[in-house]
Design an enzyme around this catalytic site. Structure first.
Site, PDB file in Angstrom:
ATOM      1  CE  LYS A 191      -3.997   2.054   0.614  1.00 23.63           C
ATOM      2  NZ  LYS A 191      -5.185   2.104  -0.598  1.00 23.63           N
ATOM      3  CG  ASP A 223      -6.643  -0.778  -2.937  1.00 24.95           C
ATOM      4  OD1 ASP A 223      -5.896  -1.396  -3.330  1.00 24.95           O
ATOM      5  OD2 ASP A 223      -7.014   0.996  -2.751  1.00 24.95           O
ATOM      6  CG  ASP A 247      -3.947 -13.762   7.638  1.00 23.35           C
ATOM      7  OD1 ASP A 247      -4.141 -15.200   7.625  1.00 23.35           O
ATOM      8  OD2 ASP A 247      -4.567 -13.601   8.738  1.00 23.35           O
ATOM      9  CG  ASP A 251      -8.196 -17.286   5.054  1.00 20.15           C
ATOM     10  OD1 ASP A 251      -7.401 -17.520   5.139  1.00 20.15           O
ATOM     11  OD2 ASP A 251      -9.520 -16.852   5.950  1.00 20.15           O
TER      12      ASP A 251
HETATM   13  C1  IPM Z   1      -3.477 -18.388   8.763  1.00 23.39           C
HETATM   14  C2  IPM Z   1      -4.012 -18.233  10.464  1.00 23.39           C
HETATM   15  C3  IPM Z   1      -3.570 -17.239  11.494  1.00 23.39           C
HETATM   16  C4  IPM Z   1      -2.507 -16.250  11.037  1.00 23.39           C
HETATM   17  C5  IPM Z   1      -4.170 -17.156  12.904  1.00 23.39           C
HETATM   18  C6  IPM Z   1      -4.810 -18.289  13.729  1.00 23.39           C
HETATM   19  C7  IPM Z   1      -3.049 -16.292  13.564  1.00 23.39           C
HETATM   20  O1  IPM Z   1      -5.174 -17.021  10.272  1.00 23.39           O
HETATM   21  O2  IPM Z   1      -2.400 -19.214   9.755  1.00 23.39           O
HETATM   22  O3  IPM Z   1      -3.560 -17.640   7.947  1.00 23.39           O
HETATM   23  O4  IPM Z   1      -3.174 -14.956  11.074  1.00 23.39           O
HETATM   24  O5  IPM Z   1      -1.526 -16.335  10.679  1.00 23.39           O
HETATM   25 MG    MG Z   2      -5.215 -16.951   8.192  1.00 24.75          MG
END
Ligand code: IPM
Ligand code: MG
Length: 355
Positions: A191, A223, A247, A251
């Site tokens: 960013k 973003d 992180d 996901d």
């Molecule tokens: C990941 C998880 C962890 C992180 C959590 C559980 C603390 O979300 O490994 O991505 O944020 O690193």
């Molecule tokens: Mg995570």
């Protein structure tokens, strides 16, 4: 002998590590690796037994091992204990204690699951991304304040801090990883239009890039990167990000392939590599035997590739997973009408049968 510390942890951690260990035992039989398993607690399970989420003994055992296979930590049972004892602290203690600065999360789109993706097949087909996430710095480890009163109002803060060497080593890992890929490109996320730490990040990544003429480099703001993942995922090969952005983006990227339960990960760069599924502890389904074990099983494959340097054994697991999905086996999270709905153990056995 190769010693693997297994840390089931909490929630579905026990079920998925049982699956991964069963698969490892099968490849051990086939490839004669000489694996030895040693179990330890962490997270809520450790807190309940020893009053702390990670004991010094567990960390030492991990340091002495050839690799760590980790399940998951956390759950509602421990939501209200003091911050320093929370199950997640175990994960941070292990990452920092083992010096694991690089977290690799490969996102693969399986042909067999392509219509389970939230994106249209023509957008997502062909996506193949390796997320390279910095894991022991940034806002997750910077100075923080849980609560203070300033001018009569309560506030809290966290700080994003990165040093040049910290950025340099993760950038190098990203460029080195790019060299092993078909599409030699690094997309670095920051960013830099707002944050000083991001401007340093970008400058250092540009410096490191000079040693890698054969790799394409692009910079995207976080973003925009989040948006590009949903509209043009095939533009990515290596996605390089700091701890916080990595992180979140991992996901998001995992969902391209229909379920978070499919995403493996390995953390490297320190004393002992550390493999874990990205599924989390999923307390809502824990103990029911229905969790998807594939992310953890593929993490075991990464452990074989990165820690034990056994590419054949790693590929044996990966192609068994491919075949099992192609043959129509589906846990609840990826189930579709007409296919073979299975539980955790049945999915594991189907994969073992194909090794
Ligand atoms: C990941 C998880 C962890 C992180 C959590 C559980 C603390 O979300 O490994 O991505 O944020 O690193
Ligand atoms: Mg995570």
């Amino acid at each position: 002998m190769k010693k693997i510390i297994v840390i089931p942890g909490d929630g579905i951690g026990k079920e998925i590590t049982d699956s991964a260990v069963a698969v490892l035992k099968k490849v051990d039989e086939k490839f004669k690796i000489g694996l030895e398993f040693d179990y330890r607690d962490a997270g809520g399970a450790s807190y309940d037994k020893y009053g702390e989420p990670l004991t010094a003994e567990t960390l030492e055992a991990c340091k002495a091992a050839d690799a760590v296979l980790f399940g998951a930590v956390g759950g509602p049972k421990w939501d209200n204990i003091e911050v320093s004892k929370r199950p997640e602290k175990a994960l941070f203690g292990l990452r920092k204690g083992l010096g694991l600065y690089g977290n690799l999360r490969p996102v693969k789109i399986y042909d067999a699951l392509i219509d389970g993706s939230p994106l249209r097949p023509e957008i997502v087909a062909g996506s193949d991304i390796l997320i390279v996430r910095e894991l022991v710095g940034g806002i997750y480890f910077g100075p923080r304040c849980e609560s203070e009163i300033v001018d009569g109002v309560e506030r809290a803060f966290d700080t994003e801090v990165y040093s040049v060497p910290e950025i340099e080593r993760i950038a190098r890992l990203a460029f080195e990883s790019a060299r092993t890929r078909r599409y030699k490109k690094v997309t670095s996320v920051d960013k830099a239009n707002v944050l000083a730490s991001s401007r340093l990040w970008r400058r250092v990544v540009n410096e490191v890039a000079k040693d890698y003429d054969d790799v394409i480099l692009e910079h995207l703001y976080i973003d925009n990167a989040a948006a590009q993942l949903t509209i043009h995922p095939t533009r990515f090969s290596i996605l390089l990000a700091n701890n916080g952005y990595g992180d979140i983006l991992s996901d998001e990227a995992a969902c391209l392939s229909s379920s978070l339960g499919l995403l493996p990960s390995i953390s490297i760069g320190g004393i002992t590599n550390f493999a874990e599924s990205s599924s989390g502890s999923a307390p809502d389904i824990a103990g029911r035997g229905i969790a998807n074990p594939i992310g953890e099983i593929l993490s075991a494959a990464l452990l074989l590739r990165y820690s034990l340097k056994n590419e054949d054994a790693a590929q044996a697991i990966e192609s068994a997973v491919d075949k099992t999905l192609a043959d129509g086996y589906r846990t609840a999270d990826i189930y579709k009408d007409g296919l073979n709905r299975v539980n955790t153990v049945e999915m594991t056995n189907a994969i073992i049968d194909r090794i």
